[in-house]
Design an enzyme around this catalytic site. Sequence first.
Site, PDB file in Angstrom:
ATOM      1  N   GLY A  75       0.832  -1.203   0.000  1.00  0.00           N
ATOM      2  CA  GLY A  75       0.000   0.000   0.000  1.00  0.00           C
ATOM      3  C   GLY A  75       0.864   1.250   0.000  1.00  0.00           C
ATOM      4  O   GLY A  75       1.909   1.310  -0.647  1.00  0.00           O
ATOM      5  N   SER A  76       0.432   2.242   0.760  1.00  0.00           N
ATOM      6  CA  SER A  76       1.070   3.553   0.679  1.00  0.00           C
ATOM      7  C   SER A  76       2.501   3.572   1.177  1.00  0.00           C
ATOM      8  O   SER A  76       3.223   4.532   0.926  1.00  0.00           O
ATOM      9  CB  SER A  76       0.261   4.578   1.476  1.00  0.00           C
ATOM     10  OG  SER A  76      -1.060   4.591   1.006  1.00  0.00           O
ATOM     11  N   THR A  77       2.950   2.560   1.897  1.00  0.00           N
ATOM     12  CA  THR A  77       4.357   2.586   2.298  1.00  0.00           C
ATOM     13  C   THR A  77       5.271   2.578   1.077  1.00  0.00           C
ATOM     14  O   THR A  77       6.407   3.037   1.133  1.00  0.00           O
ATOM     15  CB  THR A  77       4.721   1.376   3.191  1.00  0.00           C
ATOM     16  OG1 THR A  77       4.275   0.188   2.537  1.00  0.00           O
ATOM     17  CG2 THR A  77       4.088   1.478   4.554  1.00  0.00           C
ATOM     18  N   PHE A  78       4.747   2.065  -0.022  1.00  0.00           N
ATOM     19  CA  PHE A  78       5.573   2.047  -1.226  1.00  0.00           C
ATOM     20  C   PHE A  78       5.830   3.456  -1.752  1.00  0.00           C
ATOM     21  O   PHE A  78       6.732   3.666  -2.565  1.00  0.00           O
ATOM     22  CB  PHE A  78       4.911   1.188  -2.307  1.00  0.00           C
ATOM     23  CG  PHE A  78       5.824   0.916  -3.464  1.00  0.00           C
ATOM     24  CD1 PHE A  78       5.670   1.622  -4.659  1.00  0.00           C
ATOM     25  CD2 PHE A  78       6.866   0.000  -3.339  1.00  0.00           C
ATOM     26  CE1 PHE A  78       6.532   1.380  -5.724  1.00  0.00           C
ATOM     27  CE2 PHE A  78       7.717  -0.229  -4.401  1.00  0.00           C
ATOM     28  CZ  PHE A  78       7.570   0.452  -5.595  1.00  0.00           C
ATOM     29  N   LYS A  79       5.023   4.396  -1.301  1.00  0.00           N
ATOM     30  CA  LYS A  79       5.213   5.769  -1.797  1.00  0.00           C
ATOM     31  C   LYS A  79       6.608   6.290  -1.462  1.00  0.00           C
ATOM     32  O   LYS A  79       7.113   7.203  -2.109  1.00  0.00           O
ATOM     33  CB  LYS A  79       4.154   6.697  -1.209  1.00  0.00           C
ATOM     34  CG  LYS A  79       2.772   6.446  -1.823  1.00  0.00           C
ATOM     35  CD  LYS A  79       1.672   7.204  -1.088  1.00  0.00           C
ATOM     36  CE  LYS A  79       0.315   6.840  -1.683  1.00  0.00           C
ATOM     37  NZ  LYS A  79      -0.794   7.112  -0.771  1.00  0.00           N
TER      38      LYS A  79
END
Lengths: 496, 478
Positions: free
Chosen positions: A221-225
């Site tokens: 999810g957003s941790t990949f940002k």
Amino acid sequence: MNPINRRVRWAALGASLLVAAVFVQLNYIQVFHASALNNNTLNTRNIIQQYSEQRGAIISADGVTLAQSIPSNDQYKYQRVYPEGALFGQITGYDSLTYGTDGLEREYNSVLTQPTTKIPSNFHQLEKFFTTQPAPDNLHITVLASLQKLAQQELAGRDGAVVAISPKTGAVLAMYSNPTYDPSPLASHNSSTEQSAWEALQSDPGSPLVAAAYRQRFFPGSTFKVITAAAVYDHDPKLAARDFPVSSGLVLPDTSGQVLHNFAGEACGGQMLELFTVSCDTGFAQLGLGVGGNALAEEAKDFGWDQPVPLDLPGVAESYFPPASSFYRNGAALAKSAIGQESVQAVPLTLALDAAGIANKGVIMTPHLMQGVTGSQGQVVETYKPKAWLRATSRATAAKLTTLMLSVVNSPDGTGAAARIPGVEVAGKTGTAQTGGPNIETWFVAFAPAQDPTIAVCVLVENQPPSDEYQGGTIAAPIARTIIESYLSTEMGGRP
Amino acid sequence: MSVLAQKAPARGFDEDGAAPTSLPLPARRRAELGMMGLVFVLVTGLYILSGLGASGSVPKHTPEFAVVCILLLTVAHLAMRRLAPLASPVLLPLAALLNGMGYVFISHLDAGEASNQLVWTVVSLGCFVAILAFFPRAIDFERYRYLIALVGIVLLLLPLAPHIGEDINGARLWVHAGPLSFQPEEFAKIALAIFFASVLAERADLLATGTRRIGRWLVLDPRYLAPLVGAWGLSLLILLAENDLGSSFLFFTLLVCLLWVATGRSAYLGLGAGLFGGAAVFALEVVHHAQTRVQAWLHPWAHFDTSGYQIIVGWFALAAGGMWGLGPGQGNAQVIPEASTDFIFASIGEQIGLVGLTAILAAYLLMMGSGLHAAVRARTSFSKLLATGLSILLAVQVFVVAGGITRIIPVTGITLPFVSYGGSSLVSNYVLLAILLRISNDSANVPARESAAALSPAWDTEVNGAPSTSPAVVGGDL
């Protein structure tokens, strides 16, 4: 008498020939065919021999014994016990007669069974020298039992993982997953105990033998940002200054009008800092489309994805980012991949290493559990020397990412406010991932203190209900805060 | 029995007292004493090494062990000096060595069995001395041969009796009498050997040539063969009923061998081989126990989980031992089924390797050789045949045991003489030893010219040098 005597001699010869035949056959068995017999797969002698040797102990960084061999009164002579049981089960692994070894027991098998003997200096030592059972070396690992216990408590039985790493050395400070298992029954000398434990573990739907922390992959999810942002800084820095319009949805390219919505339908936009702080999906999707699949794939690779991770345990999983070619004419996939969905799969260990890399000015150190080896007389046999693994990104980018991640925690509309620690600069990123099923994964990656980090953490809590109050910031971030707080207070002697 | 009342003087000392009693003891006994000392050193050393290998420290009962060792060896030696001073000096030390080694290896496997074995050793020693004492001359064994044969048959029958017999591992070999259990066939073996030797000694000529006419041919008179075949056939039937195939083979070999040595007709050998082949085929068809054993012999790997397991695990143990062995007290001998009895050879091989096993085989060959030397030197056919029979029995038994373990022949439930754990085995082998020593003692008195075909060991010179003043040989044929 003579004829009888003659026949007696013949009888003697006959009997001698029979015995000689035995001698010849023994030569065959014990000399010529011996190595084939010794290596025969049915031959468990080597296994029993290995299994009956005393193994060295595995000891945590704060001196807690995690595995040791105690004398036992049966043919195996020693019983392997795991005093901390399931708490460290996925790290120690097991030493089982039937099922072999796993974890540290496998990785450091030779250390745990080879002794480093001192030259004997008196008669008693001399007596011991002539026997073949000198005590083996002990393995000291970097994990803190207190931190591991805290991780277990914080997860409170929920499926998930906590990985904590020291950014400067790569030492693993804690690594705990639920579900986990107690390796003790697998080390039992009773084969039915062993077997039923094994079968129970194999049939457990949670797969406790496959540790979530380092052997399973989940949607980040957003941790990949974090990676997407790094890709922007490294490959197309002008994108970082672009102002994206505020919106709550993005029409995905190469689709027939599919729309990507933000979490909870929020509207967001702006430049990189704003997008990162509130974790704006539409914004980052556009950033991803802008920087392109090649850059993203490369950046992921630089951050240790899509390659073996050199942690000293067997069976460590690789994180997965799809190859750039898969985004050809599939902008929707690229957009979703940029926000850690679609086919992106992260191992909690890798995310912790990524945080550690950013913390360590862009260099990811080789992760390791081994701290050192001591001999049976307490002498130091070996000490681990930390070494660099990857140059994930430049110092400059790492500094910029740190700023972004600080904002997530400190900014009033940052998603990671729950990770704030008074007096400590915590840098982090939340993640709330769809799984394609009903439930969601909640993440938080962080490091602290930001100006000179000593700990990087990744927390995953799985299978959370898909409602707004369950997000990375509310579920995973508090756990990370507790871990960081506890570690900093022990490490720095009381500074909160 | 009047044996005790009329105590015959020890051989070598004239009944008239012509040879002075202050003559130095024969060199043989001195040699034996030296060898007993060596046996003590070897066995005690092995005991210490075994303890070191197993637990890394010198075993705490070493002083007691050494004392018991010395006691037993001394008693045996003194008995020899008194009762059979001219006998071969080699037999008893070899037996003691094998017995001692066996004890050490058994103690590594099972302490309870070891203490039993010690008790049996003491009992065996008692029987040994008793035999030597109660039978001062070889001819005394022949006196009650029919009674002995009957006792032998009865002993064989005992395991078949409903309450005291016991079925173990498919074979009915054991007899329980209260706390004791023993295998009667071990004693039956010796009884029948005495019987066969005696009958054959009398009737050798009659059995060598035919005396009856059937048509043109001169064939053997069945009357003369009858007692032999009768006793033998009966034993065989009983053994088959008990599924004791190994002993059947031994008895069979004993008779055929003695027949041939006594009569010189190779026809007996051929006939014997043929009969054995026939019986083997029959056994295979009918006796399930035999079928399993042969299957395990031919295809052990295919039957790894069941009948082949023992052989394969034994082979693994032997291979692990290799040339020099893993060391006494080490290795995993306890995983071999029957590690202290039928398969003790494999556990020894694991610990002291091919070199050690060869030494043990050599010990048995030397014992056989010594027995056969006594046979060759014996003056009466009975003594010759009995000594031959017993020596061959010993060697063939070793072959059957070791051959089963090494897959030359199928496994049988026979024990390794002196070494294996087992009271009846130990006692019967010491009885066998006593008989051999008695015959050896008798034949030692033979002047050089009468034993023209004798082998000439160095220790014989003193006896041969002295002029023979022996009294007339008692009875018997020449």
